[in-house]
Design a protein around this motif. Structure first.
Motif, PDB file in Angstrom:
ATOM      1  N   GLY A 235       0.779  -1.226   0.000  1.00  0.00           N
ATOM      2  CA  GLY A 235       0.000   0.000   0.000  1.00  0.00           C
ATOM      3  C   GLY A 235       0.814   1.281   0.000  1.00  0.00           C
ATOM      4  N   ILE A 236       2.144   1.171  -0.048  1.00  0.00           N
ATOM      5  CA  ILE A 236       3.014   2.345  -0.085  1.00  0.00           C
ATOM      6  C   ILE A 236       3.795   2.341  -1.389  1.00  0.00           C
ATOM      7  CG2 ILE A 236       5.009   3.476   0.984  1.00  0.00           C
ATOM      8  CD1 ILE A 236       4.087   2.503   3.656  1.00  0.00           C
ATOM      9  N   LEU A 237       3.914   3.513  -2.003  1.00  0.00           N
ATOM     10  CA  LEU A 237       4.706   3.644  -3.219  1.00  0.00           C
ATOM     11  C   LEU A 237       6.126   4.060  -2.822  1.00  0.00           C
ATOM     12  CD1 LEU A 237       4.437   3.386  -6.290  1.00  0.00           C
ATOM     13  CD2 LEU A 237       4.010   5.851  -6.373  1.00  0.00           C
ATOM     14  N   ILE A 238       7.101   3.254  -3.229  1.00  0.00           N
ATOM     15  CA  ILE A 238       8.503   3.479  -2.875  1.00  0.00           C
ATOM     16  C   ILE A 238       9.269   3.891  -4.123  1.00  0.00           C
ATOM     17  CG2 ILE A 238      10.595   2.478  -1.887  1.00  0.00           C
ATOM     18  CD1 ILE A 238       8.333   2.420   0.089  1.00  0.00           C
ATOM     19  N   GLY A 239       9.890   5.067  -4.087  1.00  0.00           N
ATOM     20  CA  GLY A 239      10.804   5.484  -5.138  1.00  0.00           C
ATOM     21  C   GLY A 239      12.227   5.383  -4.618  1.00  0.00           C
ATOM     22  N   CYS A 240      13.004   4.495  -5.207  1.00  0.00           N
ATOM     23  CA  CYS A 240      14.389   4.275  -4.783  1.00  0.00           C
ATOM     24  C   CYS A 240      15.321   4.888  -5.829  1.00  0.00           C
ATOM     25  CB  CYS A 240      14.672   2.781  -4.624  1.00  0.00           C
ATOM     26  SG  CYS A 240      16.375   2.373  -4.216  1.00  0.00           S
ATOM     27  N   LEU A 241      16.236   5.739  -5.397  1.00  0.00           N
ATOM     28  CA  LEU A 241      17.050   6.469  -6.364  1.00  0.00           C
ATOM     29  C   LEU A 241      18.514   6.537  -5.966  1.00  0.00           C
ATOM     30  CD1 LEU A 241      17.669   9.774  -5.380  1.00  0.00           C
ATOM     31  CD2 LEU A 241      15.179   9.573  -5.218  1.00  0.00           C
ATOM     32  N   TYR A 242      19.334   6.633  -6.999  1.00  0.00           N
ATOM     33  CA  TYR A 242      20.771   6.862  -6.851  1.00  0.00           C
ATOM     34  C   TYR A 242      21.123   8.047  -7.739  1.00  0.00           C
ATOM     35  CZ  TYR A 242      25.828   6.031  -7.067  1.00  0.00           C
ATOM     36  OH  TYR A 242      27.194   6.173  -7.019  1.00  0.00           O
ATOM     37  N   LEU A 243      21.073   9.224  -7.148  1.00  0.00           N
ATOM     38  CA  LEU A 243      21.271  10.453  -7.899  1.00  0.00           C
ATOM     39  C   LEU A 243      22.734  10.575  -8.324  1.00  0.00           C
ATOM     40  CD1 LEU A 243      19.170  13.494  -7.205  1.00  0.00           C
ATOM     41  CD2 LEU A 243      21.536  13.924  -7.821  1.00  0.00           C
ATOM     42  N   PRO A 244      23.009  11.105  -9.512  1.00  0.00           N
ATOM     43  CA  PRO A 244      24.394  11.205  -9.977  1.00  0.00           C
ATOM     44  C   PRO A 244      25.282  11.994  -9.022  1.00  0.00           C
ATOM     45  CG  PRO A 244      22.882  11.603 -11.784  1.00  0.00           C
ATOM     46  CD  PRO A 244      22.049  11.526 -10.544  1.00  0.00           C
ATOM     47  N   ASN A 245      26.538  11.563  -8.927  1.00  0.00           N
ATOM     48  CA  ASN A 245      27.513  12.239  -8.071  1.00  0.00           C
ATOM     49  C   ASN A 245      27.836  13.635  -8.590  1.00  0.00           C
ATOM     50  OD1 ASN A 245      30.597  12.888  -7.686  1.00  0.00           O
ATOM     51  ND2 ASN A 245      30.058  11.555  -5.950  1.00  0.00           N
ATOM     52  N   GLY A 246      28.107  13.754  -9.881  1.00  0.00           N
ATOM     53  CA  GLY A 246      28.309  15.064 -10.482  1.00  0.00           C
ATOM     54  C   GLY A 246      29.735  15.565 -10.561  1.00  0.00           C
ATOM     55  N   ASN A 247      30.686  14.782 -10.066  1.00  0.00           N
ATOM     56  CA  ASN A 247      32.088  15.210 -10.128  1.00  0.00           C
ATOM     57  C   ASN A 247      32.760  14.683 -11.383  1.00  0.00           C
ATOM     58  OD1 ASN A 247      32.684  16.753  -7.661  1.00  0.00           O
ATOM     59  ND2 ASN A 247      32.015  14.893  -6.626  1.00  0.00           N
ATOM     60  N   PRO A 248      33.742  15.433 -11.910  1.00  0.00           N
ATOM     61  CA  PRO A 248      34.187  16.743 -11.429  1.00  0.00           C
ATOM     62  C   PRO A 248      33.253  17.854 -11.899  1.00  0.00           C
ATOM     63  CG  PRO A 248      35.471  16.119 -13.343  1.00  0.00           C
ATOM     64  CD  PRO A 248      34.565  14.956 -13.046  1.00  0.00           C
ATOM     65  N   GLN A 249      33.244  18.913 -11.139  1.00  0.00           N
ATOM     66  CA  GLN A 249      32.446  20.077 -11.517  1.00  0.00           C
ATOM     67  C   GLN A 249      33.349  21.304 -11.562  1.00  0.00           C
ATOM     68  OE1 GLN A 249      31.143  23.021  -9.792  1.00  0.00           O
ATOM     69  NE2 GLN A 249      32.728  22.739  -8.232  1.00  0.00           N
ATOM     70  N   PRO A 250      33.043  22.236 -12.491  1.00  0.00           N
ATOM     71  CA  PRO A 250      31.984  22.156 -13.503  1.00  0.00           C
ATOM     72  C   PRO A 250      32.353  21.189 -14.618  1.00  0.00           C
ATOM     73  CG  PRO A 250      33.301  24.118 -13.848  1.00  0.00           C
ATOM     74  CD  PRO A 250      33.813  23.491 -12.572  1.00  0.00           C
ATOM     75  N   GLY A 251      31.345  20.806 -15.393  1.00  0.00           N
ATOM     76  CA  GLY A 251      31.597  19.888 -16.492  1.00  0.00           C
ATOM     77  C   GLY A 251      30.354  19.093 -16.817  1.00  0.00           C
ATOM     78  N   PRO A 252      30.441  18.181 -17.790  1.00  0.00           N
ATOM     79  CA  PRO A 252      29.268  17.424 -18.244  1.00  0.00           C
ATOM     80  C   PRO A 252      28.659  16.536 -17.163  1.00  0.00           C
ATOM     81  CG  PRO A 252      31.296  16.615 -19.279  1.00  0.00           C
ATOM     82  CD  PRO A 252      31.638  17.907 -18.614  1.00  0.00           C
ATOM     83  N   LYS A 253      29.471  15.996 -16.256  1.00  0.00           N
ATOM     84  CA  LYS A 253      28.916  15.142 -15.205  1.00  0.00           C
ATOM     85  C   LYS A 253      28.075  15.960 -14.218  1.00  0.00           C
ATOM     86  CE  LYS A 253      32.278  11.393 -15.396  1.00  0.00           C
ATOM     87  NZ  LYS A 253      33.229  10.553 -14.631  1.00  0.00           N
ATOM     88  N   PHE A 254      28.499  17.185 -13.950  1.00  0.00           N
ATOM     89  CA  PHE A 254      27.713  18.053 -13.064  1.00  0.00           C
ATOM     90  C   PHE A 254      26.446  18.507 -13.772  1.00  0.00           C
ATOM     91  CE2 PHE A 254      27.056  22.138 -10.672  1.00  0.00           C
ATOM     92  CZ  PHE A 254      26.742  21.544  -9.464  1.00  0.00           C
ATOM     93  N   ASP A 255      26.541  18.785 -15.050  1.00  0.00           N
ATOM     94  CA  ASP A 255      25.351  19.157 -15.826  1.00  0.00           C
ATOM     95  C   ASP A 255      24.328  18.017 -15.812  1.00  0.00           C
ATOM     96  OD1 ASP A 255      26.634  21.530 -16.431  1.00  0.00           O
ATOM     97  OD2 ASP A 255      27.288  20.872 -18.416  1.00  0.00           O
ATOM     98  N   TYR A 256      24.820  16.783 -15.961  1.00  0.00           N
ATOM     99  CA  TYR A 256      23.933  15.608 -15.917  1.00  0.00           C
ATOM    100  C   TYR A 256      23.264  15.492 -14.546  1.00  0.00           C
ATOM    101  CZ  TYR A 256      22.671  10.614 -15.749  1.00  0.00           C
ATOM    102  OH  TYR A 256      22.015   9.421 -15.584  1.00  0.00           O
ATOM    103  N   LYS A 257      24.014  15.751 -13.499  1.00  0.00           N
ATOM    104  CA  LYS A 257      23.464  15.688 -12.142  1.00  0.00           C
ATOM    105  C   LYS A 257      22.288  16.659 -11.992  1.00  0.00           C
ATOM    106  CE  LYS A 257      24.820  16.580  -7.297  1.00  0.00           C
ATOM    107  NZ  LYS A 257      25.234  15.295  -6.720  1.00  0.00           N
ATOM    108  N   LEU A 258      22.488  17.906 -12.433  1.00  0.00           N
ATOM    109  CA  LEU A 258      21.452  18.916 -12.263  1.00  0.00           C
ATOM    110  C   LEU A 258      20.232  18.621 -13.134  1.00  0.00           C
ATOM    111  CD1 LEU A 258      23.600  22.174 -12.066  1.00  0.00           C
ATOM    112  CD2 LEU A 258      22.695  20.780 -10.187  1.00  0.00           C
ATOM    113  N   LYS A 259      20.465  18.107 -14.349  1.00  0.00           N
ATOM    114  CA  LYS A 259      19.342  17.728 -15.215  1.00  0.00           C
ATOM    115  C   LYS A 259      18.568  16.560 -14.613  1.00  0.00           C
ATOM    116  CE  LYS A 259      21.436  19.344 -19.528  1.00  0.00           C
ATOM    117  NZ  LYS A 259      22.065  18.944 -20.821  1.00  0.00           N
TER     118      LYS A 259
END
Length: 256
Positions: free
Chosen positions: A99-123
């Motif tokens: 009866g409970i909806l569970i959202g399990c997530l692993y959000l991107p680390n984003g390093n190194p920043q600035p750069g494409p990995k950080f942009d992906y994290k924010l998107k």
């Protein structure tokens, strides 16, 4: 009901630690991140023997998320975060459990920043916020659990300047987390420990565990229906000190 989140940092390598923790803590629902295995190698049989049903989405070498349930089979409702069909990284899994909806997530680390990995994290964060808003509008019991890869405030990281350039503490990362909460989510750990330095992650380097030089990166966000049932929340930090441990410790919440 006890719901937990645990970045296991390679489920097969840490399987003995995970099984021992499950026996000790007896959570009803668990979200796992950083499985670091393909679906065929996920230890579903060992977890079933320990009393846990599972749904999972693995990925070779890195990423991967799973949801475990002690009372009945979790029913997967979503295998990826919507908003970008070209994103093939295994970072989001959603399931209905008792009866409970569970959202399990692993959000991107984003390093190194600035750069494409950080942009992906924010998107990715923006996509999560869009989906999270829809979950709240559905007016169902819902919780978002996982490794958000953000220390929301200075209280969520030990006093230091060594992380100042890290993606985990950048103003953009913190602002994205704050915007998510403003939708109506309750940060269970901070709600129950409003002024405490409470950590869920200690890097393997520079004796950070021994020095208690930690960060709070793993969060449990309750929708309004479940927030009204919040009884307690904490971190099983002793697990981080065990032999062969993940660099994260399980965080948990108890609901009335």
């Amino acid at each position: 009901m006890k719901i937990a989140t645990f970045n296991i940092n390679n489920i097969n390598r840490r399987l003995p630690n995970l099984l021992q923790w499950l026996r000790r803590a007896k959570p009803d629902i668990v979200g796992l991140q950083e499985l670091k295995c393909i679906d065929a190698d996920f230890p579903a049989a060992a977890l079933r023997k320990a009393g846990y049903h599972s749904v999972f989405r693995g990925q070779k070498t890195w990423n991967g998320v799973a949801i475990l349930s002690r009372n009945g089979e979790p029913v997967a409702t979503r295998m990826a975060l919507p908003g970008d069909p070209n994103d093939l990284q295994s970072r989001y899994l959603e399931a209905a459990v008792n009866g409970i909806l569970i959202g399990c997530l692993y959000l991107p680390n984003g390093n190194p920043q600035p750069g494409p990995k950080f942009d992906y994290k924010l998107k990715w964060f923006s996509r999560l916020s869009t989906h999270a808003r829809k979950l709240l509008k559905a007016n169902v019991p819902v919780v978002l659990i996982g490794d958000f890869n953000v220390a929301p405030t200075d209280l969520d990281i030990y006093p230091t300047k060594s992380w100042d350039n890290d993606a985990l503490v950048q103003p953009q990362s913190r602002a994205a987390y704050a915007r998510l909460l403003k939708q109506g989510w309750t940060d269970a750990l901070r709600e129950t420990h409003p002024d405490e330095r409470i950590y869920t992650f200690w890097d393997y380097k520079r004796n950070r565990w021994q020095r208690d030089a930690g960060l709070r990166l793993d969060h449990i966000l309750l929708g309004p229906i479940l927030a009204n049932r919040l009884k307690a929340a904490g971190v099983d930090r002793v697990e981080r000190g065990r032999e062969g441990a993940s660099d994260h410790a399980p965080a948990w919440v108890e609901l009335r």
